[in-house]
Design a protein around this motif. Structure first.
Motif, PDB file in Angstrom:
ATOM      1  N   GLY A  88     -11.763  37.564  43.004  1.00 54.79           N
ATOM      2  CA  GLY A  88     -10.890  37.514  44.177  1.00 54.79           C
ATOM      3  C   GLY A  88     -10.810  36.124  44.790  1.00 54.79           C
ATOM      4  O   GLY A  88      -9.899  35.830  45.554  1.00 54.79           O
ATOM      5  N   ALA A  90     -10.581  33.466  42.821  1.00 56.06           N
ATOM      6  CA  ALA A  90      -9.809  32.656  41.872  1.00 56.06           C
ATOM      7  C   ALA A  90      -8.382  32.537  42.391  1.00 56.06           C
ATOM      8  O   ALA A  90      -8.025  33.123  43.415  1.00 56.06           O
ATOM      9  CB  ALA A  90      -9.826  33.319  40.499  1.00 56.06           C
ATOM     10  N   SER A  91      -7.549  31.737  41.704  1.00 62.63           N
ATOM     11  CA  SER A  91      -6.148  31.719  42.105  1.00 62.63           C
ATOM     12  C   SER A  91      -5.293  32.498  41.120  1.00 62.63           C
ATOM     13  O   SER A  91      -4.394  33.218  41.524  1.00 62.63           O
ATOM     14  CB  SER A  91      -5.642  30.287  42.297  1.00 62.63           C
ATOM     15  N   ILE A  93      -5.475  34.916  37.365  1.00 62.70           N
ATOM     16  CA  ILE A  93      -6.320  35.589  36.382  1.00 62.70           C
ATOM     17  C   ILE A  93      -5.451  35.940  35.184  1.00 62.70           C
ATOM     18  O   ILE A  93      -4.358  36.486  35.344  1.00 62.70           O
ATOM     19  CB  ILE A  93      -6.968  36.859  36.971  1.00 62.70           C
ATOM     20  N   PHE A 101     -10.523  37.193  28.883  1.00 63.12           N
ATOM     21  CA  PHE A 101      -9.979  36.959  30.221  1.00 63.12           C
ATOM     22  C   PHE A 101     -10.359  35.564  30.704  1.00 63.12           C
ATOM     23  O   PHE A 101     -11.427  35.058  30.373  1.00 63.12           O
ATOM     24  CB  PHE A 101     -10.462  38.042  31.182  1.00 63.12           C
TER      25      PHE A 101
ATOM     26  N   GLY B 125      -8.794  37.405  49.418  1.00 59.84           N
ATOM     27  CA  GLY B 125      -9.815  37.854  48.471  1.00 59.84           C
ATOM     28  C   GLY B 125      -9.393  39.042  47.631  1.00 59.84           C
ATOM     29  O   GLY B 125     -10.065  39.386  46.657  1.00 59.84           O
ATOM     30  N   ASP B 126      -8.269  39.677  47.999  1.00 66.20           N
ATOM     31  CA  ASP B 126      -7.759  40.769  47.170  1.00 66.20           C
ATOM     32  C   ASP B 126      -7.169  40.200  45.882  1.00 66.20           C
ATOM     33  O   ASP B 126      -6.632  39.095  45.871  1.00 66.20           O
ATOM     34  CB  ASP B 126      -6.649  41.546  47.909  1.00 66.20           C
ATOM     35  N   ILE B 127      -7.226  40.977  44.823  1.00 72.20           N
ATOM     36  CA  ILE B 127      -6.535  40.605  43.585  1.00 72.20           C
ATOM     37  C   ILE B 127      -5.205  41.354  43.543  1.00 72.20           C
ATOM     38  O   ILE B 127      -5.171  42.576  43.678  1.00 72.20           O
ATOM     39  CB  ILE B 127      -7.384  40.934  42.348  1.00 72.20           C
ATOM     40  N   HIS B 129      -1.782  42.202  41.450  1.00 74.19           N
ATOM     41  CA  HIS B 129      -1.087  42.200  40.158  1.00 74.19           C
ATOM     42  C   HIS B 129       0.405  42.075  40.421  1.00 74.19           C
ATOM     43  O   HIS B 129       0.999  42.949  41.049  1.00 74.19           O
ATOM     44  CB  HIS B 129      -1.403  43.486  39.389  1.00 74.19           C
ATOM     45  N   HIS B 144       4.211  35.511  44.747  1.00 73.73           N
ATOM     46  CA  HIS B 144       3.133  34.635  44.276  1.00 73.73           C
ATOM     47  C   HIS B 144       2.726  33.630  45.360  1.00 73.73           C
ATOM     48  O   HIS B 144       1.549  33.498  45.689  1.00 73.73           O
ATOM     49  CB  HIS B 144       3.594  33.901  43.017  1.00 73.73           C
ATOM     50  N   ARG B 148      -0.859  33.585  47.350  1.00 69.66           N
ATOM     51  CA  ARG B 148      -1.708  32.402  47.311  1.00 69.66           C
ATOM     52  C   ARG B 148      -1.960  31.872  48.725  1.00 69.66           C
ATOM     53  O   ARG B 148      -3.061  31.437  49.054  1.00 69.66           O
ATOM     54  CB  ARG B 148      -1.095  31.320  46.419  1.00 69.66           C
ATOM     55  N   GLY B 151      -4.572  33.765  50.361  1.00 72.90           N
ATOM     56  CA  GLY B 151      -5.911  33.630  49.787  1.00 72.90           C
ATOM     57  C   GLY B 151      -6.244  34.726  48.794  1.00 72.90           C
ATOM     58  O   GLY B 151      -7.402  35.086  48.604  1.00 72.90           O
ATOM     59  N   CYS B 152      -5.208  35.287  48.165  1.00 71.23           N
ATOM     60  CA  CYS B 152      -5.424  36.308  47.140  1.00 71.23           C
ATOM     61  C   CYS B 152      -5.408  35.668  45.756  1.00 71.23           C
ATOM     62  O   CYS B 152      -4.756  34.652  45.547  1.00 71.23           O
ATOM     63  CB  CYS B 152      -4.312  37.353  47.181  1.00 71.23           C
ATOM     64  N   ALA B 153      -6.098  36.288  44.816  1.00 70.24           N
ATOM     65  CA  ALA B 153      -5.961  35.910  43.408  1.00 70.24           C
ATOM     66  C   ALA B 153      -4.813  36.719  42.828  1.00 70.24           C
ATOM     67  O   ALA B 153      -4.582  37.857  43.238  1.00 70.24           O
ATOM     68  CB  ALA B 153      -7.245  36.210  42.655  1.00 70.24           C
ATOM     69  N   VAL B 154      -4.091  36.134  41.895  1.00 70.18           N
ATOM     70  CA  VAL B 154      -2.906  36.784  41.341  1.00 70.18           C
ATOM     71  C   VAL B 154      -3.036  36.935  39.826  1.00 70.18           C
ATOM     72  O   VAL B 154      -3.408  35.982  39.132  1.00 70.18           O
ATOM     73  CB  VAL B 154      -1.637  35.967  41.661  1.00 70.18           C
ATOM     74  N   ILE B 155      -2.737  38.117  39.340  1.00 72.60           N
ATOM     75  CA  ILE B 155      -2.527  38.306  37.902  1.00 72.60           C
ATOM     76  C   ILE B 155      -1.022  38.202  37.677  1.00 72.60           C
ATOM     77  O   ILE B 155      -0.265  39.039  38.167  1.00 72.60           O
ATOM     78  CB  ILE B 155      -3.018  39.694  37.422  1.00 72.60           C
ATOM     79  N   PRO B 156      -0.566  37.151  36.983  1.00 70.16           N
ATOM     80  CA  PRO B 156       0.879  36.998  36.779  1.00 70.16           C
ATOM     81  C   PRO B 156       1.358  37.925  35.667  1.00 70.16           C
ATOM     82  O   PRO B 156       1.577  37.502  34.545  1.00 70.16           O
ATOM     83  CB  PRO B 156       1.025  35.522  36.410  1.00 70.16           C
ATOM     84  N   VAL B 168      -5.042  44.763  31.252  1.00 68.14           N
ATOM     85  CA  VAL B 168      -5.646  43.736  32.105  1.00 68.14           C
ATOM     86  C   VAL B 168      -5.990  44.332  33.470  1.00 68.14           C
ATOM     87  O   VAL B 168      -7.048  44.022  34.047  1.00 68.14           O
ATOM     88  CB  VAL B 168      -4.758  42.471  32.203  1.00 68.14           C
ATOM     89  N   GLN B 171      -9.237  46.254  33.282  1.00 69.35           N
ATOM     90  CA  GLN B 171     -10.424  45.392  33.197  1.00 69.35           C
ATOM     91  C   GLN B 171     -10.689  44.657  34.508  1.00 69.35           C
ATOM     92  O   GLN B 171     -11.826  44.580  34.962  1.00 69.35           O
ATOM     93  CB  GLN B 171     -10.220  44.361  32.073  1.00 69.35           C
ATOM     94  N   ILE B 172      -9.615  44.105  35.111  1.00 67.68           N
ATOM     95  CA  ILE B 172      -9.782  43.209  36.266  1.00 67.68           C
ATOM     96  C   ILE B 172      -9.791  43.976  37.587  1.00 67.68           C
ATOM     97  O   ILE B 172     -10.321  43.497  38.588  1.00 67.68           O
ATOM     98  CB  ILE B 172      -8.678  42.118  36.256  1.00 67.68           C
TER      99      ILE B 172
END
Lengths: 414, 414
Positions: A88, A90-91, A93, A101, B125-127, B129, B144, B148, B151-156, B168, B171-172
């Motif tokens: 979470g 990361a920017s 994934i 991954f 901090g949330d991921i 998708h 996106h 960002r 402050g979230c991580a993104v699965i593109p 994905v 797993q993530i």
């Protein structure tokens, strides 16, 4: 060449100054990896990071091989302990085939690829058309983050939609292309067919596949300078071409080693083909002695372009040569182990052929002096190490091909 | 509700304080547009930006309609003068159907969509998708850049590759989804089929198409709160839902107007359906009175969630009702012009039917009192303005449907 030809002063450092800086950073990175990554905490349990200040010390560390990550990440999601932070934080994934991954953080030019764009002539304010895929894999993001760090605008072209990509290029007139080697040619031909022009493109940085000489010549004829970057999903830009067109110059944030395939041991001398193993100095995703699974070789001497870093030859095949002989897996590290047990042997190679449907492996060894007693001893060692028998044949030193192969499978698929 | 329920203090401002702030920013944005965009320099040649400090003053400015950009950009590449900078200084350059071209800069949360994610329960901090497309169009980049900035991580994730996207996610384990309304359901069903779980997803922000009630119910049953954002390629997030689920709350950087379609005039009262026209306060891509080509209506009163900004009903159809009657184009602005010339008329609507293969247009007008003389006068005006004849029919005030339509084409396609 003027100083404007280089991305930064690091590229033209005296080699000894670079080596000292890299080795100091290496100890720090080993400490960082041990502290932040669960995988390296375990792998380096008995390693004192402060002692890893030379290539000799680095060469004693275990290698982490890309193909092992599949099982590692499956058993211990999300990333087998290789992640240096909760994901979470990361920017981005990603996933790449395996599945494996990866992630990035906000660190600008995360993949150290801006210098590859720069070497290809791309500058701040240029518009870069990026035809790698942005979806799921890091492909496009290596070039994207580099172009943004350099101060370029990016058209996120992606893959497919060739006509639409050509139309946007004809309107926006980007000066640079990033993508696979062949797709720019496809777009040029599509533009010709549509009666559009994408002749604004003068510079290209390509990767993800081989750039054949006739393709480079096609681009040159169209007024496009096309250079290559060698990048992977985990490490980003490892090495890249410069206008000198003599090998690929290693990125300043990477420590590159070439190993006897399957072992942790560097090849005996520069020029020998072996397994590409990289230590990245990016603290956010530390990878120490990471094998990409590719073969390469060091190109001795400095580049005529003025960049002073180590050069490699680029991709020379897959490093993983594991095969099955009479039902048993044989790994290249086992072949290396047999050689190691007999100081008389220089190099060796298992050639697996088949005779009348049966596997017929021969263990070909380079030895200065051979004897029936040595052959017998080597055969016994081979059987002990590999759990399978092979005929031992001696060849003169230097006669085995320099292609990085410890196992050569010449069986025909029926 | 606690203060943690809001993205920032702007969302709960007293409406009068917001209006004052927006109107001050408006004058600045008009000045900025005039100074930096060639298009607005021409369009606002005779406008004194310092005078544009009220909605009434804004209502006198000309409207820039999305469908006009196609010709504009074709005639004057790359962007018809709408760009506020050389495109090499942008960060991303896009195309959307038309073709129309757009760009972003480095400005964080360029599209003011972080508050839409936040309203949907998504936090630092949330991921996330992201299943919008990153290729060529701004689709994915709206979410996106917002994720960002938050402050979230993104699965593109992108579009397509459903099984790989599901793998994905399994797993993530992202907690949030951004994408079209239906694709998350497709992924959930694919996961079920593959024996995988993507039940980590608890929050969704969707756009790009209608979220039907039964689809929202499906997600609720799966424990997913699914909210909508109404965004366009040029403006990004215009308005978004909150957990109150009562209309869409306008983004704090946008000034929204609802106009009589085809005119520059606001509808007479809140609740009337009309053309959505937006002024964005983003200085890097100034758009003043920009018609998205969509119909909407203001939802009177404040949201029960505590956000105090104007609410709209979301997408209620296409605003552009131009049609051909007996070979002549008739535009909604012509209908509005006819009404304007007869103060006796409240509203009107051209209904275009066909009788025995011939176009049979009727001009239906709301009038408190009608007379043959008025009918005759209106018919003459209609012919003068529209270059085509129509039968005039009076209806009681309030009897025409409130659907924003000035032209209704009921001809059957043979």
């Amino acid at each position: 060449m003027t100083s404007g030809d280089f991305y930064d002063a690091l590229e033209t450092r005296a080699p000894a100054a670079r080596e000292a800086a890299l080795m100091a950073a290496l100890a720090e990175q080993v400490a960082n990896a041990k502290a932040r990554s669960g995988w390296y905490a375990k792998l380096f349990k008995d390693v004192d990071p402060r002692a890893i200040t030379s290539r000799a010390a680095l060469a004693r560390l275990p290698v982490t091989r890309k193909h092992d990550l599949i099982a590692l990440m499956k058993e211990n999601p999300p990333m087998g302990g290789l992640e240096a932070m909760p994901l979470g934080e990361a920017s981005l994934i990603f996933t790449s085939p395996g599945p494996i991954f990866e992630y990035t953080t906000d660190r600008p030019d995360f993949y150290d690829a801006a210098r590859a764009l720069y070497a290809a002539g791309i500058r701040k304010g240029d518009i870069v058309h990026n035809s790698f895929s942005y979806h799921l894999t890091p492909g496009a993001w290596v070039m994207h983050s580099a172009a943004r760090a350099l101060g370029c605008a990016v058209i996120p072209g992606g893959v497919g939609n060739t006509e639409q990509q050509v139309q946007v290029m004809a309107q926006i007139k980007p000066v640079a292309y990033a993508g696979t080697p062949d797709f720019l040619k496809i777009m040029i031909e599509t533009a010709d067919k549509l009666g559009l022009s994408i002749a604004s493109v003068k510079k290209a940085l390509v990767g993800g596949g081989p750039l054949f000489p006739q393709l480079r010549a096609f681009y040159k004829e169209r007024g496009i300078q096309c250079l290559q970057s060698f990048a992977t999903a985990e490490l980003g830009n490892i090495a890249h071409e410069s206008p000198a067109l003599e090998g690929l110059i290693v990125a300043e944030s990477k420590i590159v080693e070439v190993l006897v395939p399957g072992t942790r041991d560097p090849v005996a001398e520069a020029g020998q083909v072996g397994e590409l193993v990289v230590t990245t100095l990016n603290p956010d995703f530390p990878l120490v002695r990471f094998s990409t699974g590719d073969l390469t070789a060091v190109l001795p001497g400095p580049s005529p372009c003025g960049r002073t870093n180590m050069r490699i030859k680029g991709w020379m095949g897959r490093a993983d040569q594991t095969t099955k002989v009479r039902g048993m897996f044989v790994h290249p590290e086992q072949i290396a182990e047999v050689v190691k047990r007999h100081p008389e042997l220089k190099r060796a190679r298992l050639v697996v052929d088949a005779e009348e449907g049966l596997d017929a492996p021969t263990f070909r060894c380079e030895a200065a002096a051979s004897s029936p007693a040595l052959a017998d001893a080597v055969a016994k060692t081979f059987q002990a190490v590999c759990k399978v028998r092979a005929a031992v044949i001696f060849v003169e030193p230097g006669k085995l091909p320099n292609d990085g192969k410890l196992i050569e499978d010449v069986r025909k698929v029926a």
